[in-house]
Design a protein around this motif. Sequence first.
Motif, PDB file in Angstrom:
ATOM      1  N   GLN A 187      20.075 -10.076  -4.438  1.00 50.62           N
ATOM      2  CA  GLN A 187      18.744  -9.509  -4.261  1.00 50.62           C
ATOM      3  C   GLN A 187      18.473  -9.184  -2.791  1.00 50.62           C
ATOM      4  O   GLN A 187      17.874  -8.147  -2.476  1.00 50.62           O
ATOM      5  CB  GLN A 187      17.692 -10.482  -4.787  1.00 50.62           C
ATOM      6  N   ALA A 188      18.911 -10.056  -1.888  1.00 50.03           N
ATOM      7  CA  ALA A 188      18.687  -9.823  -0.458  1.00 50.03           C
ATOM      8  C   ALA A 188      19.359  -8.531  -0.009  1.00 50.03           C
ATOM      9  O   ALA A 188      18.776  -7.753   0.764  1.00 50.03           O
ATOM     10  CB  ALA A 188      19.213 -11.005   0.349  1.00 50.03           C
ATOM     11  N   CYS A 189      20.572  -8.295  -0.463  1.00 50.68           N
ATOM     12  CA  CYS A 189      21.279  -7.059  -0.101  1.00 50.68           C
ATOM     13  C   CYS A 189      20.572  -5.832  -0.671  1.00 50.68           C
ATOM     14  O   CYS A 189      20.427  -4.811   0.019  1.00 50.68           O
ATOM     15  CB  CYS A 189      22.719  -7.114  -0.604  1.00 50.68           C
ATOM     16  N   GLU A 190      20.123  -5.914  -1.910  1.00 51.28           N
ATOM     17  CA  GLU A 190      19.472  -4.775  -2.550  1.00 51.28           C
ATOM     18  C   GLU A 190      18.136  -4.464  -1.881  1.00 51.28           C
ATOM     19  O   GLU A 190      17.786  -3.290  -1.699  1.00 51.28           O
ATOM     20  CB  GLU A 190      19.289  -5.055  -4.040  1.00 51.28           C
ATOM     21  N   ILE A 191      17.382  -5.486  -1.499  1.00 47.30           N
ATOM     22  CA  ILE A 191      16.117  -5.267  -0.795  1.00 47.30           C
ATOM     23  C   ILE A 191      16.373  -4.576   0.538  1.00 47.30           C
ATOM     24  O   ILE A 191      15.572  -3.751   0.998  1.00 47.30           O
ATOM     25  CB  ILE A 191      15.379  -6.604  -0.586  1.00 47.30           C
ATOM     26  N   ASP A 192      17.504  -4.870   1.151  1.00 45.68           N
ATOM     27  CA  ASP A 192      17.849  -4.298   2.451  1.00 45.68           C
ATOM     28  C   ASP A 192      18.480  -2.917   2.329  1.00 45.68           C
ATOM     29  O   ASP A 192      18.902  -2.334   3.320  1.00 45.68           O
ATOM     30  CB  ASP A 192      18.799  -5.249   3.180  1.00 45.68           C
ATOM     31  N   GLY A 193      18.559  -2.403   1.110  1.00 45.41           N
ATOM     32  CA  GLY A 193      19.100  -1.061   0.911  1.00 45.41           C
ATOM     33  C   GLY A 193      20.588  -1.010   0.650  1.00 45.41           C
ATOM     34  O   GLY A 193      21.184   0.080   0.642  1.00 45.41           O
ATOM     35  N   GLY A 194      21.210  -2.150   0.416  1.00 47.38           N
ATOM     36  CA  GLY A 194      22.642  -2.181   0.162  1.00 47.38           C
ATOM     37  C   GLY A 194      22.967  -2.875  -1.139  1.00 47.38           C
ATOM     38  O   GLY A 194      22.173  -2.886  -2.075  1.00 47.38           O
ATOM     39  N   ALA A 195      24.139  -3.455  -1.204  1.00 49.12           N
ATOM     40  CA  ALA A 195      24.583  -4.200  -2.387  1.00 49.12           C
ATOM     41  C   ALA A 195      25.533  -5.287  -1.931  1.00 49.12           C
ATOM     42  O   ALA A 195      26.129  -5.204  -0.845  1.00 49.12           O
ATOM     43  CB  ALA A 195      25.276  -3.280  -3.385  1.00 49.12           C
ATOM     44  N   LEU A 196      25.644  -6.329  -2.734  1.00 51.56           N
ATOM     45  CA  LEU A 196      26.600  -7.388  -2.419  1.00 51.56           C
ATOM     46  C   LEU A 196      27.998  -6.773  -2.382  1.00 51.56           C
ATOM     47  O   LEU A 196      28.344  -5.929  -3.209  1.00 51.56           O
ATOM     48  CB  LEU A 196      26.498  -8.493  -3.471  1.00 51.56           C
ATOM     49  N   LEU A 197      28.796  -7.196  -1.439  1.00 52.16           N
ATOM     50  CA  LEU A 197      30.062  -6.555  -1.094  1.00 52.16           C
ATOM     51  C   LEU A 197      30.991  -6.327  -2.285  1.00 52.16           C
ATOM     52  O   LEU A 197      31.294  -7.248  -3.046  1.00 52.16           O
ATOM     53  CB  LEU A 197      30.796  -7.425  -0.063  1.00 52.16           C
ATOM     54  N   SER A 198      31.445  -5.088  -2.422  1.00 51.48           N
ATOM     55  CA  SER A 198      32.557  -4.767  -3.308  1.00 51.48           C
ATOM     56  C   SER A 198      33.737  -4.358  -2.434  1.00 51.48           C
ATOM     57  O   SER A 198      33.553  -3.739  -1.386  1.00 51.48           O
ATOM     58  CB  SER A 198      32.190  -3.627  -4.270  1.00 51.48           C
ATOM     59  N   LEU A 199      34.947  -4.708  -2.863  1.00 54.90           N
ATOM     60  CA  LEU A 199      36.156  -4.425  -2.096  1.00 54.90           C
ATOM     61  C   LEU A 199      37.066  -3.535  -2.929  1.00 54.90           C
ATOM     62  O   LEU A 199      37.458  -3.911  -4.039  1.00 54.90           O
ATOM     63  CB  LEU A 199      36.850  -5.732  -1.714  1.00 54.90           C
ATOM     64  N   GLU A 200      37.393  -2.389  -2.387  1.00 53.22           N
ATOM     65  CA  GLU A 200      38.084  -1.376  -3.183  1.00 53.22           C
ATOM     66  C   GLU A 200      39.555  -1.209  -2.843  1.00 53.22           C
ATOM     67  O   GLU A 200      40.260  -0.458  -3.516  1.00 53.22           O
ATOM     68  CB  GLU A 200      37.351  -0.041  -3.030  1.00 53.22           C
ATOM     69  N   SER A 201      40.027  -1.890  -1.792  1.00 54.26           N
ATOM     70  CA  SER A 201      41.426  -1.714  -1.401  1.00 54.26           C
ATOM     71  C   SER A 201      41.852  -2.838  -0.474  1.00 54.26           C
ATOM     72  O   SER A 201      41.026  -3.590   0.057  1.00 54.26           O
ATOM     73  CB  SER A 201      41.619  -0.365  -0.695  1.00 54.26           C
ATOM     74  N   GLU A 202      43.142  -2.924  -0.254  1.00 56.91           N
ATOM     75  CA  GLU A 202      43.698  -3.880   0.693  1.00 56.91           C
ATOM     76  C   GLU A 202      43.181  -3.586   2.098  1.00 56.91           C
ATOM     77  O   GLU A 202      42.930  -4.505   2.897  1.00 56.91           O
ATOM     78  CB  GLU A 202      45.227  -3.819   0.665  1.00 56.91           C
ATOM     79  N   ALA A 203      43.014  -2.293   2.410  1.00 56.21           N
ATOM     80  CA  ALA A 203      42.520  -1.920   3.740  1.00 56.21           C
ATOM     81  C   ALA A 203      41.102  -2.436   3.960  1.00 56.21           C
ATOM     82  O   ALA A 203      40.772  -2.923   5.049  1.00 56.21           O
ATOM     83  CB  ALA A 203      42.553  -0.396   3.892  1.00 56.21           C
ATOM     84  N   GLU A 204      40.250  -2.342   2.958  1.00 57.17           N
ATOM     85  CA  GLU A 204      38.886  -2.820   3.106  1.00 57.17           C
ATOM     86  C   GLU A 204      38.851  -4.344   3.176  1.00 57.17           C
ATOM     87  O   GLU A 204      38.047  -4.921   3.918  1.00 57.17           O
ATOM     88  CB  GLU A 204      38.016  -2.318   1.948  1.00 57.17           C
ATOM     89  N   GLN A 205      39.709  -4.992   2.422  1.00 62.26           N
ATOM     90  CA  GLN A 205      39.832  -6.449   2.508  1.00 62.26           C
ATOM     91  C   GLN A 205      40.205  -6.850   3.929  1.00 62.26           C
ATOM     92  O   GLN A 205      39.625  -7.769   4.509  1.00 62.26           O
ATOM     93  CB  GLN A 205      40.889  -6.945   1.523  1.00 62.26           C
ATOM     94  N   GLN A 206      41.177  -6.153   4.516  1.00 63.83           N
ATOM     95  CA  GLN A 206      41.603  -6.445   5.880  1.00 63.83           C
ATOM     96  C   GLN A 206      40.488  -6.183   6.872  1.00 63.83           C
ATOM     97  O   GLN A 206      40.315  -6.911   7.864  1.00 63.83           O
ATOM     98  CB  GLN A 206      42.824  -5.589   6.232  1.00 63.83           C
ATOM     99  N   LEU A 207      39.700  -5.163   6.600  1.00 58.16           N
ATOM    100  CA  LEU A 207      38.570  -4.843   7.462  1.00 58.16           C
ATOM    101  C   LEU A 207      37.574  -5.999   7.522  1.00 58.16           C
ATOM    102  O   LEU A 207      37.130  -6.408   8.601  1.00 58.16           O
ATOM    103  CB  LEU A 207      37.875  -3.586   6.934  1.00 58.16           C
ATOM    104  N   ILE A 208      37.230  -6.550   6.359  1.00 59.62           N
ATOM    105  CA  ILE A 208      36.290  -7.671   6.304  1.00 59.62           C
ATOM    106  C   ILE A 208      36.885  -8.905   6.975  1.00 59.62           C
ATOM    107  O   ILE A 208      36.192  -9.637   7.682  1.00 59.62           O
ATOM    108  CB  ILE A 208      35.899  -7.977   4.846  1.00 59.62           C
TER     109      ILE A 208
END
Length: 247
Positions: free
Chosen positions: A34-55
């Motif tokens: 809910q906090a993420c959605e109120i702030d205009g985003g969403a709870l983190l989704s990870l779509e690739s190994e590259a994004e995992q490494q980024l986080i």
Amino acid sequence: SGQKVCYGDFKNSCYKIAYFQDLSRRVGFQEARQACEIDGGALLSLESEAEQQLIENMLQNLTKSGSGISDGDFWIGLWRSGDELATTACPDLYKWADGSISSFRNWYTDEPSCGSEACVVMYHQPTANPGLGGPYLYQWNDDRCNMKHNFICKYGPGVFPTVPAANPYDANKPEDHYHVIATETGIIPNLIYVVIPTIPLLLLILVAFGTCCFQMLHKSKGRTKTSPNQSTLWISKTPRKDSSMEV
């Protein structure tokens, strides 16, 4: 309430790490969502190994920043609602809260365990002894949804970069390292919550002080000012004859 971190231009996602040293301020899965959605985003989704490494790099930079970040897992947006078919294999029951259809997973050894654990965290326990799957860092684990953790929000492309990153995001280069800036959330809002309630009290003190000064000034003038009658009370109304003038 932390800082959004964006990469490259407006074609890539932005992120915000919500880390709380105060354990009592950490939240459950639905609260984080809910906090993420109120702030205009969403709870983190990870779509690739590259994004995992980024986080992972973001968390490593936060650790190196001297902010004192220590053990504390992070909610991500993967969960199962309990409405799935019982015949479906456990790992296939999980879906992304933001609607992503990404099949990328980074489970820790022997996870997920399902049962009463329906929400997923990214491990961040640098001081824990390694288990069968190695250190408890950055792999995923299903946990009870009412457990209290930190969380990470994700914002779609087009969000204005509050904090620009030094290098662009490149999904084709998972080995890249990204320099980011992130801060602990809640510092500025907490200051606001402390200062704003004190404003009426400060105004009341100023009014009382001003009234007191006015009254003291008024009394001081009253003591120094005399009436025409009072100014002649010490003079006799009957002139006294001067003895030297008598014949």
